[in-house]
Design an enzyme around this catalytic site. Structure first.
Site, PDB file in Angstrom:
ATOM      1  N   ASP A   1      -5.620 -12.345  53.483  1.00  0.00           N
ATOM      2  CA  ASP A   1      -5.479 -13.789  53.709  1.00  0.00           C
ATOM      3  C   ASP A   1      -6.829 -14.467  53.901  1.00  0.00           C
ATOM      4  O   ASP A   1      -6.979 -15.398  54.698  1.00  0.00           O
ATOM      5  CB  ASP A   1      -4.590 -14.062  54.930  1.00  0.00           C
ATOM      6  CG  ASP A   1      -3.203 -13.471  54.776  1.00  0.00           C
ATOM      7  OD1 ASP A   1      -2.627 -13.603  53.690  1.00  0.00           O
ATOM      8  OD2 ASP A   1      -2.717 -12.850  55.740  1.00  0.00           O
TER       9      ASP A   1
ATOM     10  N   THR B   1       6.511  -7.198  54.567  1.00  0.00           N
ATOM     11  CA  THR B   1       7.085  -8.381  53.924  1.00  0.00           C
ATOM     12  C   THR B   1       8.436  -8.072  53.288  1.00  0.00           C
ATOM     13  O   THR B   1       9.172  -8.977  52.921  1.00  0.00           O
ATOM     14  CB  THR B   1       6.145  -8.923  52.828  1.00  0.00           C
ATOM     15  OG1 THR B   1       5.920  -7.900  51.857  1.00  0.00           O
ATOM     16  CG2 THR B   1       4.825  -9.373  53.433  1.00  0.00           C
TER      17      THR B   1
ATOM     18  N   ASN C   1       3.448 -15.821  51.307  1.00  0.00           N
ATOM     19  CA  ASN C   1       4.690 -15.174  50.898  1.00  0.00           C
ATOM     20  C   ASN C   1       5.794 -15.366  51.929  1.00  0.00           C
ATOM     21  O   ASN C   1       6.909 -15.764  51.595  1.00  0.00           O
ATOM     22  CB  ASN C   1       4.424 -13.681  50.669  1.00  0.00           C
ATOM     23  CG  ASN C   1       5.636 -12.930  50.178  1.00  0.00           C
ATOM     24  OD1 ASN C   1       6.597 -13.534  49.718  1.00  0.00           O
ATOM     25  ND2 ASN C   1       5.615 -11.623  50.278  1.00  0.00           N
ATOM     26  N   THR C   2       5.492 -15.092  53.196  1.00  0.00           N
ATOM     27  CA  THR C   2       6.520 -15.072  54.235  1.00  0.00           C
ATOM     28  C   THR C   2       6.641 -16.361  55.028  1.00  0.00           C
ATOM     29  O   THR C   2       7.680 -16.616  55.636  1.00  0.00           O
ATOM     30  CB  THR C   2       6.226 -13.934  55.233  1.00  0.00           C
ATOM     31  OG1 THR C   2       4.988 -14.228  55.915  1.00  0.00           O
ATOM     32  CG2 THR C   2       6.106 -12.599  54.517  1.00  0.00           C
ATOM     33  N   GLY C   3       5.577 -17.164  55.074  1.00  0.00           N
ATOM     34  CA  GLY C   3       5.580 -18.352  55.903  1.00  0.00           C
ATOM     35  C   GLY C   3       5.354 -18.058  57.375  1.00  0.00           C
ATOM     36  O   GLY C   3       5.400 -18.971  58.214  1.00  0.00           O
TER      37      GLY C   3
END
Length: 337
Positions: free
Chosen positions: A13, A125, A253-255
């Site tokens: 990230d 994830t 991707n996951t928030g």
């Protein structure tokens, strides 16, 4: 300038996607290839217009109109996500997937979403990547060449990357995913890792690029590191402090809210440099360290706090900081040196 690898020093990230897009435009790269595990990690880039681009399968090098993009043979492909990105980005005419990529199926995703160990303990994830990789290792996964819908995009990406990298005037950029300290066989944080290694050597292997073509390793170092899911994070800030400072981040991707550290762990940074052999450092999220830097594009804006961090990072990695990321937009970058 045959080939460059973009790799993350810590837990991901960090802005590898922005670095890939920026360098693809700067050098008019001929080819950008995605390395890494698969669609379990995403990249985001904000354009000058404010439009936010999110990707999970293809490298962001396509933001340069002259750059073709590909998925390396060591990367898992989810045909639904691949098709979605072709459509959203309008790049079907310049995208390839290696015919040998293993395929993520709905069954792989369902198996992970029902796996309490992955979901609760590891903090995965649960996008099917681990189960698909396991099936590939057991030689029972389907490959990209087995799916009719992928047939128009099939290629020997390794052969194409090596062909282009053998020329003197065209650049291949390899965009790795996640981060070195999430590497399955190299991190001390197991089981809080991903399902493969995330280093320079792993990225070359994912693409099948001959190491002799490699000229640069751009290691991305996030000024205030983050981590999603479980596992140790040195100098971790509380969620309340992150919100108070206005530097909260959420997973592509996951928030999920990313856990955030107040400073770099230089022992880990030295270890990452030993593993990856960087020739350059891209220091990212400089504006989170010093809000006055946000959106700056000239060296005059760099204050003493950020200059100190640059010097410390260069000392720990043995490589020069050549890019300083100052904000969310693609052109929010200062070139150094």
């Amino acid at each position: 300038m045959p080939a460059s690898v973009i790799v993350d020093a810590l837990w991901g990230d960090s802005g590898k996607g922005k670095a890939c897009a920026y360098l693809s435009r700067k050098h008019d790269a001929a080819l950008a290839v995605r390395a890494g595990i698969g669609t379990n990690a995403g990249a985001s880039v904000t354009l000058e217009s404010g439009e936010l681009i999110k990707a999970r399968q293809l490298p962001t090098g396509w933001l340069n109109p002259g750059t073709r993009v590909a998925v390396g043979s060591g990367v898992l492909v989810d045909p639904r996500i691949f098709a979605s990105e072709l459509d959203r980005f309008g790049i079907a005419d310049r995208a390839m997937v290696d015919l040998r990529c293993a395929v993520i199926t709905e069954d792989h995703i369902a198996a992970e979403q029902g796996d309490d160990h992955l979901l609760e303990r590891v903090g995965s994830t649960c996008t099917g990547n681990g189960h698909a990789r396991a099936d590939f290792i057991l030689r029972r996964a389907r490959q990209a060449r087995d799916l009719p819908e992928l047939e128009p995009y099939l290629a020997d990406v390794a052969a194409e990357a090596n062909r282009i990298a053998a020329t003197d005037d065209q650049l291949v950029i390899i965009e790795s995913s996640q981060g070195t300290m999430l590497s399955l066989a190299l991190s001390d944080d197991y089981p809080y890792t991903t399902s493969g290694n995330c280093t320079t050597a792993a990225a070359l292997n994912d693409v099948g690029l001959n190491w002799r073509h490699l000229t640069d390793v751009i290691m991305v170092v996030k000024a205030m590191p983050t981590r999603v899911g479980h596992g140790p994070l040195p100098y971790e800030l509380s969620a309340a402090e992150v919100e108070r400072r206005g530097i909260a981040e959420y997973g592509v991707n996951t928030g999920r809210l990313r856990r955030k550290a107040a400073a770099l762990d230089h022992d880990l940074l030295r270890y990452a440099a030993m593993l990856n052999g960087p020739t350059q450092i891209a220091l990212t999220f400089g504006d989170h360290l010093d809000p006055r830097l946000r959106g700056a594009r000239t060296t005059a804006a760099i204050g003493p706090e950020v200059r100190t961090v640059i010097a410390e990072v260069e000392a720990s990695t043995g490589a020069p900081v050549t890019l300083l990321d100052t904000g969310p937009r693609l052109a929010d970058m200062i070139e150094l040196g």
